[in-house]
Design a protein around this motif. Structure first.
Motif, PDB file in Angstrom:
ATOM      1  N   ASP A 116       1.380 -22.730 -12.209  1.00 39.34           N
ATOM      2  CA  ASP A 116       0.759 -24.033 -12.441  1.00 39.34           C
ATOM      3  C   ASP A 116       0.570 -24.865 -11.178  1.00 39.34           C
ATOM      4  N   THR A 117       0.862 -24.297 -10.007  1.00 38.21           N
ATOM      5  CA  THR A 117       0.656 -25.018  -8.752  1.00 38.21           C
ATOM      6  C   THR A 117      -0.415 -24.306  -7.934  1.00 38.21           C
ATOM      7  N   PRO A 118      -1.558 -24.938  -7.708  1.00 40.04           N
ATOM      8  CA  PRO A 118      -2.624 -24.291  -6.937  1.00 40.04           C
ATOM      9  C   PRO A 118      -2.319 -24.307  -5.446  1.00 40.04           C
ATOM     10  N   ASP A 119      -3.145 -23.593  -4.679  1.00 34.42           N
ATOM     11  CA  ASP A 119      -3.003 -23.620  -3.231  1.00 34.42           C
ATOM     12  C   ASP A 119      -3.666 -24.873  -2.669  1.00 34.42           C
ATOM     13  N   GLU A 120      -3.736 -24.963  -1.339  1.00 31.95           N
ATOM     14  CA  GLU A 120      -4.258 -26.173  -0.708  1.00 31.95           C
ATOM     15  C   GLU A 120      -5.732 -26.417  -0.998  1.00 31.95           C
ATOM     16  N   ASN A 121      -6.450 -25.367  -1.441  1.00 28.69           N
ATOM     17  CA  ASN A 121      -7.868 -25.514  -1.776  1.00 28.69           C
ATOM     18  C   ASN A 121      -8.093 -25.711  -3.277  1.00 28.69           C
ATOM     19  N   GLY A 122      -7.011 -25.818  -4.029  1.00 28.19           N
ATOM     20  CA  GLY A 122      -7.139 -26.017  -5.467  1.00 28.19           C
ATOM     21  C   GLY A 122      -7.276 -24.736  -6.265  1.00 28.19           C
ATOM     22  N   GLY A 123      -7.156 -23.575  -5.587  1.00 24.92           N
ATOM     23  CA  GLY A 123      -7.303 -22.296  -6.270  1.00 24.92           C
ATOM     24  C   GLY A 123      -5.967 -21.703  -6.689  1.00 24.92           C
ATOM     25  N   TYR A 124      -6.042 -20.759  -7.611  1.00 22.71           N
ATOM     26  CA  TYR A 124      -4.825 -20.144  -8.129  1.00 22.71           C
ATOM     27  C   TYR A 124      -4.681 -18.672  -7.763  1.00 22.71           C
ATOM     28  N   GLN A 125      -5.717 -18.060  -7.217  1.00 22.12           N
ATOM     29  CA  GLN A 125      -5.657 -16.619  -6.986  1.00 22.12           C
ATOM     30  C   GLN A 125      -4.529 -16.235  -6.036  1.00 22.12           C
ATOM     31  N   ARG A 126      -4.410 -16.921  -4.918  1.00 24.10           N
ATOM     32  CA  ARG A 126      -3.361 -16.575  -3.960  1.00 24.10           C
ATOM     33  C   ARG A 126      -1.956 -16.849  -4.517  1.00 24.10           C
ATOM     34  N   PRO A 127      -1.698 -18.030  -5.121  1.00 24.45           N
ATOM     35  CA  PRO A 127      -0.369 -18.242  -5.704  1.00 24.45           C
ATOM     36  C   PRO A 127      -0.024 -17.237  -6.801  1.00 24.45           C
ATOM     37  N   ARG A 128      -1.008 -16.819  -7.573  1.00 17.38           N
ATOM     38  CA  ARG A 128      -0.745 -15.817  -8.610  1.00 17.38           C
ATOM     39  C   ARG A 128      -0.304 -14.500  -7.989  1.00 17.38           C
ATOM     40  N   ARG A 129      -0.968 -14.095  -6.930  1.00 17.66           N
ATOM     41  CA  ARG A 129      -0.618 -12.837  -6.274  1.00 17.66           C
ATOM     42  C   ARG A 129       0.781 -12.917  -5.656  1.00 17.66           C
ATOM     43  N   ASP A 205     -23.667 -11.998  -6.455  1.00 26.15           N
ATOM     44  CA  ASP A 205     -22.437 -12.762  -6.327  1.00 26.15           C
ATOM     45  C   ASP A 205     -22.714 -14.225  -6.632  1.00 26.15           C
ATOM     46  N   ALA A 206     -21.660 -14.948  -6.966  1.00 22.53           N
ATOM     47  CA  ALA A 206     -21.793 -16.379  -7.242  1.00 22.53           C
ATOM     48  C   ALA A 206     -22.028 -17.147  -5.951  1.00 22.53           C
ATOM     49  N   ALA A 207     -22.947 -18.081  -5.976  1.00 21.97           N
ATOM     50  CA  ALA A 207     -23.121 -18.981  -4.839  1.00 21.97           C
ATOM     51  C   ALA A 207     -21.816 -19.756  -4.661  1.00 21.97           C
ATOM     52  N   GLY A 208     -21.223 -19.652  -3.484  1.00 23.38           N
ATOM     53  CA  GLY A 208     -19.918 -20.253  -3.231  1.00 23.38           C
ATOM     54  C   GLY A 208     -18.826 -19.226  -3.038  1.00 23.38           C
ATOM     55  N   SER A 209     -19.106 -17.975  -3.402  1.00 22.82           N
ATOM     56  CA  SER A 209     -18.146 -16.898  -3.218  1.00 22.82           C
ATOM     57  C   SER A 209     -18.138 -16.429  -1.764  1.00 22.82           C
ATOM     58  N   ALA A 210     -16.974 -15.982  -1.316  1.00 16.45           N
ATOM     59  CA  ALA A 210     -16.834 -15.502   0.060  1.00 16.45           C
ATOM     60  C   ALA A 210     -16.772 -13.982   0.137  1.00 16.45           C
ATOM     61  N   ALA A 211     -17.092 -13.282  -0.956  1.00 18.52           N
ATOM     62  CA  ALA A 211     -16.953 -11.828  -0.975  1.00 18.52           C
ATOM     63  C   ALA A 211     -17.720 -11.158   0.153  1.00 18.52           C
ATOM     64  N   PHE A 212     -18.922 -11.645   0.445  1.00 21.33           N
ATOM     65  CA  PHE A 212     -19.748 -11.055   1.494  1.00 21.33           C
ATOM     66  C   PHE A 212     -19.686 -11.841   2.803  1.00 21.33           C
ATOM     67  N   GLY A 213     -18.709 -12.714   2.928  1.00 21.89           N
ATOM     68  CA  GLY A 213     -18.536 -13.448   4.171  1.00 21.89           C
ATOM     69  C   GLY A 213     -19.248 -14.778   4.234  1.00 21.89           C
ATOM     70  N   PRO A 215     -19.719 -18.808   3.418  1.00 19.32           N
ATOM     71  CA  PRO A 215     -18.711 -19.876   3.327  1.00 19.32           C
ATOM     72  C   PRO A 215     -18.243 -20.072   1.887  1.00 19.32           C
ATOM     73  N   VAL A 216     -16.945 -20.227   1.714  1.00 20.22           N
ATOM     74  CA  VAL A 216     -16.398 -20.383   0.372  1.00 20.22           C
ATOM     75  C   VAL A 216     -16.694 -21.780  -0.157  1.00 20.22           C
ATOM     76  N   GLY A 217     -17.047 -21.845  -1.441  1.00 20.91           N
ATOM     77  CA  GLY A 217     -17.327 -23.118  -2.094  1.00 20.91           C
ATOM     78  C   GLY A 217     -16.767 -23.091  -3.499  1.00 20.91           C
ATOM     79  N   CYS A 218     -17.448 -23.712  -4.422  1.00 20.26           N
ATOM     80  CA  CYS A 218     -17.007 -23.769  -5.814  1.00 20.26           C
ATOM     81  C   CYS A 218     -18.069 -23.151  -6.716  1.00 20.26           C
ATOM     82  N   TRP A 219     -17.610 -22.525  -7.768  1.00 17.13           N
ATOM     83  CA  TRP A 219     -18.523 -21.987  -8.775  1.00 17.13           C
ATOM     84  C   TRP A 219     -17.818 -22.001 -10.125  1.00 17.13           C
ATOM     85  N   ALA A 220     -18.600 -22.014 -11.189  1.00 22.17           N
ATOM     86  CA  ALA A 220     -18.042 -22.105 -12.540  1.00 22.17           C
ATOM     87  C   ALA A 220     -18.064 -20.780 -13.278  1.00 22.17           C
TER      88      ALA A 220
END
Length: 350
Positions: A116-129, A205-213, A215-220
């Motif tokens: 329930d605590t996100p990282d500094e960017n508001g995401g949960y993927q890294r804390p989950r891992r 890919d979603a606009a905002g995704s960093a998969a292909f390098g 810049p990371v942004g937000c997507w729904a």
């Protein structure tokens, strides 16, 4: 046919031709409907492939525990496998996990760990891992599939999904697939590059995704997009990249339901939007599009007008006329983000 267990029904999903969502220039879009897998998505293939290989080499022992970070279809697939094969399954997720996923995995006996605590960017993927790493260190005989970096992910699609596709569709010009973990697009494309080297692979890919390098942004949209380049994504196997905005992808998934009777998820909508763009640019071509999951997961979300309004997505869909078939088709010819060829992307990053 009588199967010995539900996992034997994974695969052999149908391919359907789009009849109304077309570029009108002799091109053809075929969609492979992965929602026909028993847990409802292409992740059934991925999860089963990773588990079987881990069983064979001893990483997953009888009566062991499977632990994975997920907020969607991978969790459903692993929960199904755990129930069918007798494994304890612990899924590390977060407060944003959709209710449909939570109810599905709990019904199959999986346990949930909520970060329930996100990282500094508001995401949960890294804390989950990080939580997964801690749990695997604490629980004996535990196995982390690590879908983003496990080479068995892509290998499963190279050896099975791609072969199935080639047996179903004898000739085609392009493969269009959404990018999540990078597994299914890289695996299928690896086989196609050997068997049908002239087939073009388009990564959506979603606009905002960093998969292909980028810049990371937000997507729904769910089912595609990641805040870092996943280990399973092999850039050299992707010829073109098509970034799709939330309103383009979600509008397409809604249109597929209303115009084709195909109830598919958001990543499938994005993939079809990318395929439609390719069709506009390549008259007479035949395009195979992977549709990773079904639309039932999204009834309270992208198929709900109130949900779209709350997230500011209803207005751009309406303003651009993407709730009309003819306007959606026109929009795909001139998307917000034009496709980027891999050679161009390499030049930019170099």
């Amino acid at each position: 046919m009588i199967y010995d267990n539900v996992l034997e029904t994974v695969g052999r999903t149908p391919v359907v031709r789009l009849r109304r969502i077309t570029a009108g220039n002799g091109s053809e879009i075929l969609v492979k409907l992965e929602s026909f897998n028993p847990a409802g998505s292409i992740k059934d293939r991925t999860a089963l492939g990773m588990v079987v290989r881990a069983e064979l080499d001893g990483r997953l022992k009888p009566d062991g525990t499977i632990i994975e970070s997920t907020s969607g279809n991978m969790g459903k697939a692993l929960a199904l496998i755990g129930a069918a094969r007798g494994y304890r399954v612990i899924l590390v997720t977060d407060p944003k996990a959709p209710r449909s996923m939570v109810e599905f995995v709990r019904a199959l006996g999986a346990e949930l760990e909520i970060v329930d605590t996100p990282d500094e960017n508001g995401g949960y993927q890294r804390p989950r891992r990080e939580r997964v790493r801690r749990l695997t260190g604490e629980i004996p005989d535990s196995f982390w599939p690590d879908q983003y970096n496990n080479a068995d992910n892509a290998a499963t699609h190279a050896e099975q999904t791609a072969r199935e596709l080639l047996a179903e569709v004898d000739s085609f010009d392009a493969l269009v697939a959404a990018v999540g973990t990078g597994g299914h697009i890289s695996g299928i494309s690896a086989t196609l590059k050997r068997e049908k080297p002239r087939v073009v692979t388009v990564g959506v890919d979603a606009a905002g995704s960093a998969a292909f390098g980028f810049p990371v942004g937000c997507w729904a949209m769910r089912g595609l997009g990641i805040a870092w380049p996943p280990g399973n994504l092999r850039h050299e196997l992707v010829d073109q990249v098509q970034l799709v905005t939330d309103h383009e992808g979600i509008a397409t998934s809604r249109m597929l339901a209303r115009s084709e009777g195909l109830l598919v998820g958001e990543s499938a909508g994005a993939a079809v939007f990318g395929a439609l763009n390719y069709a506009h640019r390549h008259p007479g071509s035949r395009i195979v599009t992977m549709c990773p999951d079904g639309g039932a997961n999204y009834f309270g979300e992208s198929f709900d007008d109130a949900w779209l309004r709350e997230r500011g997505l209803f207005a751009p869909i309406a303003a651009n006329g993407l709730d009309r078939l003819d306007r959606l088709i026109e929009a795909a010819a001139d998307p917000v983000h034009p496709p980027v060829h891999r050679a161009d992307r390499v030049a930019e990053s170099g």
